[in-house]
Design an enzyme around this catalytic site. Structure first.
Site, PDB file in Angstrom:
ATOM      1  N   ASP A   1     140.717 -49.407 -39.570  1.00  0.00           N
ATOM      2  CA  ASP A   1     141.975 -50.138 -39.722  1.00  0.00           C
ATOM      3  C   ASP A   1     141.748 -51.415 -40.520  1.00  0.00           C
ATOM      4  O   ASP A   1     142.538 -51.789 -41.378  1.00  0.00           O
ATOM      5  CB  ASP A   1     142.553 -50.491 -38.348  1.00  0.00           C
ATOM      6  CG  ASP A   1     143.266 -49.312 -37.699  1.00  0.00           C
ATOM      7  OD1 ASP A   1     143.486 -48.293 -38.392  1.00  0.00           O
ATOM      8  OD2 ASP A   1     143.588 -49.415 -36.503  1.00  0.00           O
TER       9      ASP A   1
ATOM     10  N   ASP B   1     137.666 -37.347 -36.278  1.00  0.00           N
ATOM     11  CA  ASP B   1     137.013 -38.416 -37.031  1.00  0.00           C
ATOM     12  C   ASP B   1     137.071 -38.158 -38.527  1.00  0.00           C
ATOM     13  O   ASP B   1     137.247 -39.087 -39.328  1.00  0.00           O
ATOM     14  CB  ASP B   1     135.555 -38.566 -36.596  1.00  0.00           C
ATOM     15  CG  ASP B   1     135.419 -39.146 -35.196  1.00  0.00           C
ATOM     16  OD1 ASP B   1     136.425 -39.679 -34.678  1.00  0.00           O
ATOM     17  OD2 ASP B   1     134.323 -39.066 -34.621  1.00  0.00           O
ATOM     18  N   THR B   2     136.937 -36.900 -38.921  1.00  0.00           N
ATOM     19  CA  THR B   2     137.007 -36.554 -40.343  1.00  0.00           C
ATOM     20  C   THR B   2     138.391 -36.865 -40.900  1.00  0.00           C
ATOM     21  O   THR B   2     138.529 -37.405 -42.009  1.00  0.00           O
ATOM     22  CB  THR B   2     136.685 -35.064 -40.545  1.00  0.00           C
ATOM     23  OG1 THR B   2     135.360 -34.802 -40.071  1.00  0.00           O
ATOM     24  CG2 THR B   2     136.787 -34.684 -42.014  1.00  0.00           C
ATOM     25  N   VAL B   3     139.420 -36.534 -40.131  1.00  0.00           N
ATOM     26  CA  VAL B   3     140.789 -36.831 -40.563  1.00  0.00           C
ATOM     27  C   VAL B   3     140.994 -38.341 -40.664  1.00  0.00           C
ATOM     28  O   VAL B   3     141.646 -38.831 -41.591  1.00  0.00           O
ATOM     29  CB  VAL B   3     141.804 -36.199 -39.587  1.00  0.00           C
ATOM     30  CG1 VAL B   3     143.226 -36.579 -39.966  1.00  0.00           C
ATOM     31  CG2 VAL B   3     141.650 -34.682 -39.576  1.00  0.00           C
TER      32      VAL B   3
ATOM     33  N   ASP C   1     145.322 -36.806 -36.559  1.00  0.00           N
ATOM     34  CA  ASP C   1     144.058 -36.917 -35.827  1.00  0.00           C
ATOM     35  C   ASP C   1     144.308 -37.175 -34.338  1.00  0.00           C
ATOM     36  O   ASP C   1     143.557 -36.702 -33.475  1.00  0.00           O
ATOM     37  CB  ASP C   1     143.140 -37.978 -36.432  1.00  0.00           C
ATOM     38  CG  ASP C   1     143.807 -39.335 -36.568  1.00  0.00           C
ATOM     39  OD1 ASP C   1     144.835 -39.579 -35.931  1.00  0.00           O
ATOM     40  OD2 ASP C   1     143.276 -40.169 -37.319  1.00  0.00           O
ATOM     41  N   GLY C   2     145.357 -37.918 -34.029  1.00  0.00           N
ATOM     42  CA  GLY C   2     145.691 -38.133 -32.626  1.00  0.00           C
ATOM     43  C   GLY C   2     146.107 -36.843 -31.948  1.00  0.00           C
ATOM     44  O   GLY C   2     145.737 -36.571 -30.797  1.00  0.00           O
TER      45      GLY C   2
ATOM     46  N   ASP D   1     147.481 -40.683 -38.981  1.00  0.00           N
ATOM     47  CA  ASP D   1     147.599 -41.307 -37.663  1.00  0.00           C
ATOM     48  C   ASP D   1     148.123 -40.320 -36.630  1.00  0.00           C
ATOM     49  O   ASP D   1     147.749 -40.378 -35.463  1.00  0.00           O
ATOM     50  CB  ASP D   1     148.570 -42.495 -37.730  1.00  0.00           C
ATOM     51  CG  ASP D   1     147.851 -43.819 -37.868  1.00  0.00           C
ATOM     52  OD1 ASP D   1     146.625 -43.843 -37.684  1.00  0.00           O
ATOM     53  OD2 ASP D   1     148.514 -44.818 -38.149  1.00  0.00           O
TER      54      ASP D   1
ATOM     55  N   SER E   1     137.060 -40.970 -26.562  1.00  0.00           N
ATOM     56  CA  SER E   1     135.716 -41.534 -26.683  1.00  0.00           C
ATOM     57  C   SER E   1     135.747 -42.977 -27.143  1.00  0.00           C
ATOM     58  O   SER E   1     136.659 -43.405 -27.853  1.00  0.00           O
ATOM     59  CB  SER E   1     134.883 -40.704 -27.667  1.00  0.00           C
ATOM     60  OG  SER E   1     135.387 -40.857 -28.988  1.00  0.00           O
TER      61      SER E   1
END
Length: 260
Positions: free
Chosen positions: A110, A48-50, A88-89, A85, A99
């Site tokens: 986005d 989430d931070t990324v 974080d993935g 993109d 989640s």
């Protein structure tokens, strides 16, 4: 900017990073970025931070450079943060996380990033670009993009599949606009006539977004009518079944009396 759908608990949808990197390039950069993703995980950084940092970078690239007409450098900054993109993935996959919150955050940011990009174009044409028509077109691209996304989300929220891709979806809107902006920015380096690419791209995105919006509205109307008809037919069948039940009981009673 957001995690790939499989890693964040939502259906796979086009993101800016996925659109700008084809599947072969994504595979290459995924291998390259995996050690970096693992490093961030060891340092306690969350996916989430990324995502938040990536979105902040896109906003900065769009709202710092674009309003000043520095389209080349703005596009470079945005493109660099596109790699969030993949990072974080990758982190989410390594951590085994999936989640609803990640999916929500991804989709929400986005929309924020989209608004910053087209808002940056609008600010340029309202100021130094001195073109009210293109300012209006940029605002239309911003608004129509949000509405196109909303129509699908709203349709799905009421139980409809919204089974249509549309002419120009988010990935196409961003790739067309950013590629054109980056090339148009070469005008400041002495490349003549290339600055016309951005206005052309904005008109294409505006028209394509309008067509896509109409496609989705028509699809939702059709699917809604089909769903309502199916529901009405089901209620009618259930009602007929209830009406036939007493007759069945009556016939069974007559049969019992005849047996006596």
């Amino acid at each position: 900017m957001g995690q790939p759908g499989a890693s964040r608990g939502r259906p796979a949808t086009p993101t800016l990073g996925k659109a700008m990197l084809n599947k072969y390039a994504r595979a290459f950069f995924t291998r390259v970025l995996t050690p970096f993703a693992a490093f961030l995980i060891r340092r306690g950084v969350s996916p989430d931070t990324v995502t938040l940092i990536g979105t902040a970078g896109v906003i900065a690239g769009a709202l710092v450079f674009f309003p000043r007409g520095e389209f080349f450098w703005g596009t470079v900054v945005i493109t660099l943060f596109v790699f969030s993109d993949l990072v974080d993935g990758n982190m989410a996959r390594q951590m085994g996380r999936s989640s609803r919150w990640g999916a929500f955050l991804d989709s929400t940011l986005d929309r924020v990033a989209d608004g910053a990009i087209f808002g940056g174009f609008a600010l340029w044409y309202a100021g130094g670009g001195n073109d009210n028509v293109l300012c209006a077109v940029s605002i239309f691209c911003l608004a129509s993009g949000q509405v196109v996304s909303y129509t699908k989300a709203r349709g799905e929220s009421i139980g409809l599949p919204v089974a249509v891709n549309g002419l120009v979806e988010r990935a196409e809107r961003l790739v067309i606009s950013l590629v054109a902006a980056g090339l148009a920015g070469l005008h400041t380096f002495g490349v003549p006539g290339i600055d016309v690419l951005l206005p052309i791209a904005l008109w294409l995105v505006a028209v394509g977004s309008l067509v896509t919006l109409v496609q989705r509205v028509v699809t939702v109307r059709r699917e809604s009518a089909e769903a309502d008809a199916a529901a009405a037919q089901g209620e009618e069948n259930a009602s007929q079944g209830q009406e036939n039940a007493p007759h069945g009981q009556e016939n069974a009673s007559h049969g019992s009396e005849a047996a006596k």
